[in-house]
Write an enzyme that holds these catalytic residues in place. Structure first.
Site, PDB file in Angstrom:
ATOM      1  N   TYR A   3      14.640   7.043  66.209  1.00  0.00           N
ATOM      2  CA  TYR A   3      13.776   7.439  66.756  1.00  0.00           C
ATOM      3  C   TYR A   3      14.193   8.072  68.423  1.00  0.00           C
ATOM      4  CZ  TYR A   3      10.591   3.282  65.099  1.00  0.00           C
ATOM      5  OH  TYR A   3      10.247   2.451  64.486  1.00  0.00           O
ATOM      6  N   VAL A  37       3.189   4.929  71.327  1.00  0.00           N
ATOM      7  CA  VAL A  37       4.654   4.313  71.672  1.00  0.00           C
ATOM      8  C   VAL A  37       4.799   5.788  72.708  1.00  0.00           C
ATOM      9  CG1 VAL A  37       4.746   2.954  70.256  1.00  0.00           C
ATOM     10  CG2 VAL A  37       5.597   5.621  69.653  1.00  0.00           C
ATOM     11  N   HIS A  97       2.222  -1.101  70.989  1.00  0.00           N
ATOM     12  CA  HIS A  97       2.790  -1.417  70.666  1.00  0.00           C
ATOM     13  C   HIS A  97       4.032  -1.098  71.131  1.00  0.00           C
ATOM     14  CE1 HIS A  97       0.254  -1.227  66.160  1.00  0.00           C
ATOM     15  NE2 HIS A  97       0.565  -2.165  66.445  1.00  0.00           N
ATOM     16  N   THR A 146      -7.744   6.326  64.691  1.00  0.00           N
ATOM     17  CA  THR A 146      -6.462   4.716  64.593  1.00  0.00           C
ATOM     18  C   THR A 146      -7.275   5.061  62.695  1.00  0.00           C
ATOM     19  OG1 THR A 146      -5.910   2.754  64.056  1.00  0.00           O
ATOM     20  CG2 THR A 146      -8.144   3.422  65.251  1.00  0.00           C
ATOM     21  N   ALA A 204     -10.704  14.680  67.874  1.00  0.00           N
ATOM     22  CA  ALA A 204     -10.808  14.122  69.338  1.00  0.00           C
ATOM     23  C   ALA A 204     -10.523  14.374  71.029  1.00  0.00           C
ATOM     24  CB  ALA A 204      -8.721  12.659  70.336  1.00  0.00           C
TER      25      ALA A 204
HETATM   26  P1  OAD Z   1      -2.796   6.345  61.166  1.00  0.00           P
HETATM   27  O1  OAD Z   1      -1.741   7.387  61.065  1.00  0.00           O
HETATM   28  O2  OAD Z   1      -2.998   4.975  60.439  1.00  0.00           O
HETATM   29  O3  OAD Z   1      -4.350   7.007  61.430  1.00  0.00           O
HETATM   30  C1  OAD Z   1      -4.520   8.302  62.307  1.00  0.00           C
HETATM   31  C2  OAD Z   1      -5.645   8.375  62.472  1.00  0.00           C
HETATM   32  O4  OAD Z   1      -6.360   9.644  63.185  1.00  0.00           O
HETATM   33  C3  OAD Z   1      -6.429   8.330  61.413  1.00  0.00           C
HETATM   34  O5  OAD Z   1      -7.836   7.834  60.714  1.00  0.00           O
HETATM   35  C4  OAD Z   1      -6.614  10.607  61.492  1.00  0.00           C
HETATM   36  O6  OAD Z   1      -7.872  10.192  60.301  1.00  0.00           O
HETATM   37  C5  OAD Z   1      -6.661   9.950  62.703  1.00  0.00           C
HETATM   38  N1  OAD Z   1      -7.028  11.906  63.426  1.00  0.00           N
HETATM   39  C6  OAD Z   1      -6.479  12.957  62.906  1.00  0.00           C
HETATM   40  N2  OAD Z   1      -6.216  13.526  63.683  1.00  0.00           N
HETATM   41  C7  OAD Z   1      -7.196  13.277  64.494  1.00  0.00           C
HETATM   42  C8  OAD Z   1      -8.020  14.221  66.095  1.00  0.00           C
HETATM   43  N3  OAD Z   1      -7.253  15.100  66.035  1.00  0.00           N
HETATM   44  N4  OAD Z   1      -8.975  13.130  66.443  1.00  0.00           N
HETATM   45  C9  OAD Z   1      -8.718  12.119  66.313  1.00  0.00           C
HETATM   46  N5  OAD Z   1      -8.323  11.012  65.294  1.00  0.00           N
HETATM   47  C10 OAD Z   1      -7.535  12.342  64.086  1.00  0.00           C
HETATM   48  O7  OAD Z   1      -1.895   6.023  62.731  1.00  0.00           O
HETATM   49  P2  OAD Z   1      -2.735   4.303  63.749  1.00  0.00           P
HETATM   50  O8  OAD Z   1      -3.946   4.354  63.222  1.00  0.00           O
HETATM   51  O9  OAD Z   1      -2.221   4.566  65.203  1.00  0.00           O
HETATM   52  O10 OAD Z   1       2.168   1.297  64.174  1.00  0.00           O
HETATM   53  O11 OAD Z   1      -1.782   3.708  62.903  1.00  0.00           O
HETATM   54  C11 OAD Z   1      -1.904   2.361  63.758  1.00  0.00           C
HETATM   55  C12 OAD Z   1      -0.080   1.829  63.655  1.00  0.00           C
HETATM   56  O12 OAD Z   1      -0.015   1.985  62.103  1.00  0.00           O
HETATM   57  C13 OAD Z   1       0.768   2.460  64.833  1.00  0.00           C
HETATM   58  O13 OAD Z   1       0.829   2.068  65.565  1.00  0.00           O
HETATM   59  C14 OAD Z   1       1.880   2.041  63.796  1.00  0.00           C
HETATM   60  C15 OAD Z   1       2.056   2.485  62.295  1.00  0.00           C
HETATM   61  O14 OAD Z   1       2.973   1.971  61.544  1.00  0.00           O
HETATM   62  C16 OAD Z   1       3.630   0.348  63.943  1.00  0.00           C
HETATM   63  O15 OAD Z   1       4.761   1.057  63.826  1.00  0.00           O
HETATM   64  C17 OAD Z   1       4.564  -0.620  64.605  1.00  0.00           C
END
Ligand code: OAD
Length: 249
Positions: A66, A102, A118, A194, A236
């Site tokens: 971290y 985060v 989170h 996400t 994004a």
């Molecule tokens: P993920 O890594 O699961 O998903 C990221 C998403 O961003 C994917 O759907 C990609 O296609 C998309 N992506 C990539 N580049 C992008 C861009 N330039 N613009 C827009 N989208 C893009 O991440 P999260 O959904 O945030 O939790 O993950 C959710 C949680 O899982 C996190 O908060 C973390 C993780 O484990 C904990 O650690 C508790």
């Protein structure tokens, strides 16, 4: 190109929710979690790094990881997507920003009221008595993760832990309540970057889809695709400024 119907829905919106995940920070240089090549979980084991059991078993490994992530984030800047979200504050009567991230980049871009579901890399606390610890203690400045012993709590000598939510932990109660209320009250939700796989956070855009318009911004298909009113396939930092432009004369 923004569809006419979406443009009209944006301009008519009274309460806008922006719900973000790791993809919104991708173009700032911060890796996502689940992208196949570059995602953190493709290189690191979540069970060894992101659970209370992992911290109890090997606090130096977890703290060092971290600390590395915090240093990485401090070397990055908000991108045009974060800035467009901040600018939306002045375009709609009410805006709620809810993030799973985060990294604090929404706040650094100027978003004033961000609901962090989170937690934050910048709010470490004691693992035993929950006493807040100064954020500076986390920084390592290392280019790759290094083992690092967590500092000790000045109150009870317990180990300081990262202020993030780990797998198997509850979401912080007040942010979760505020997020659920905002989603139930909004007329349009933008879901940005996400995978919509991690619950309970992923329930929020699904809930919004039951009663309002959901616009998803993501270069890849996700679990939300079939529930969203509009799926904008793009990054994004490109798409959000285009949406912001819909509010400008
Ligand atoms: P993920 O890594 O699961 O998903 C990221 C998403 O961003 C994917 O759907 C990609 O296609 C998309 N992506 C990539 N580049 C992008 C861009 N330039 N613009 C827009 N989208 C893009 O991440 P999260 O959904 O945030 O939790 O993950 C959710 C949680 O899982 C996190 O908060 C973390 C993780 O484990 C904990 O650690 C508790």
């Amino acid at each position: 190109m923004i569809a006419e119907g979406l443009s009209a829905a944006l301009r008519a919106c009274r309460h806008l929710v922006v719900f973000t995940g790791a993809g919104v920070s991708r173009e700032s240089g911060i890796p996502t979690f689940r992208d196949a090549q570059t995602g953190l979980w493709a290189h690191y084991d979540a069970e060894q790094l992101a659970t209370p059991e992992a911290f109890a078993a090997d606090p130096d490994l977890v703290w060092g990881w971290y600390a590395w992530r915090q240093a990485l984030v401090l070397g990055c800047e908000p991108n045009a997507g974060h800035r467009a979200i901040a600018a939306l504050q002045d375009c709609v009567p009410k805006l709620s920003v809810i993030t799973q991230n985060v990294d604090g980049l929404h706040q650094r871009a100027g978003s004033r009221d961000v609901i962090e579901l989170h937690g934050s890399l910048f709010q470490p606390r004691c693992a035993i008595c929950a006493h807040d610890a100064p954020s500076a203690v986390l920084q390592s400045g290392e280019k790759i993760p290094q083992r690092l012993p967590p500092p000790r709590c000045p109150e009870c000598q317990g180990p300081i832990r990262p202020g993030v939510v780990w797998f198997g932990e509850m979401l912080p109660e007040i942010p979760w309540q505020r997020a659920a209320e905002a989603v139930q009250a909004c007329d349009l939700l933008l879901c940005v970057g996400t995978s919509a796989l991690v619950y309970p956070a992923a329930a929020l855009p699904m809930l919004a889809a039951q009663q309002g318009t959901v616009v998803q911004i993501n270069p890849e298909p996700t679990a939300l695709d079939e529930h969203a009113t509009f799926n904008l396939r793009g990054r994004a930092a490109s798409v959000l400024p285009q949406l912001l432009a819909q509010f400008q004369p």
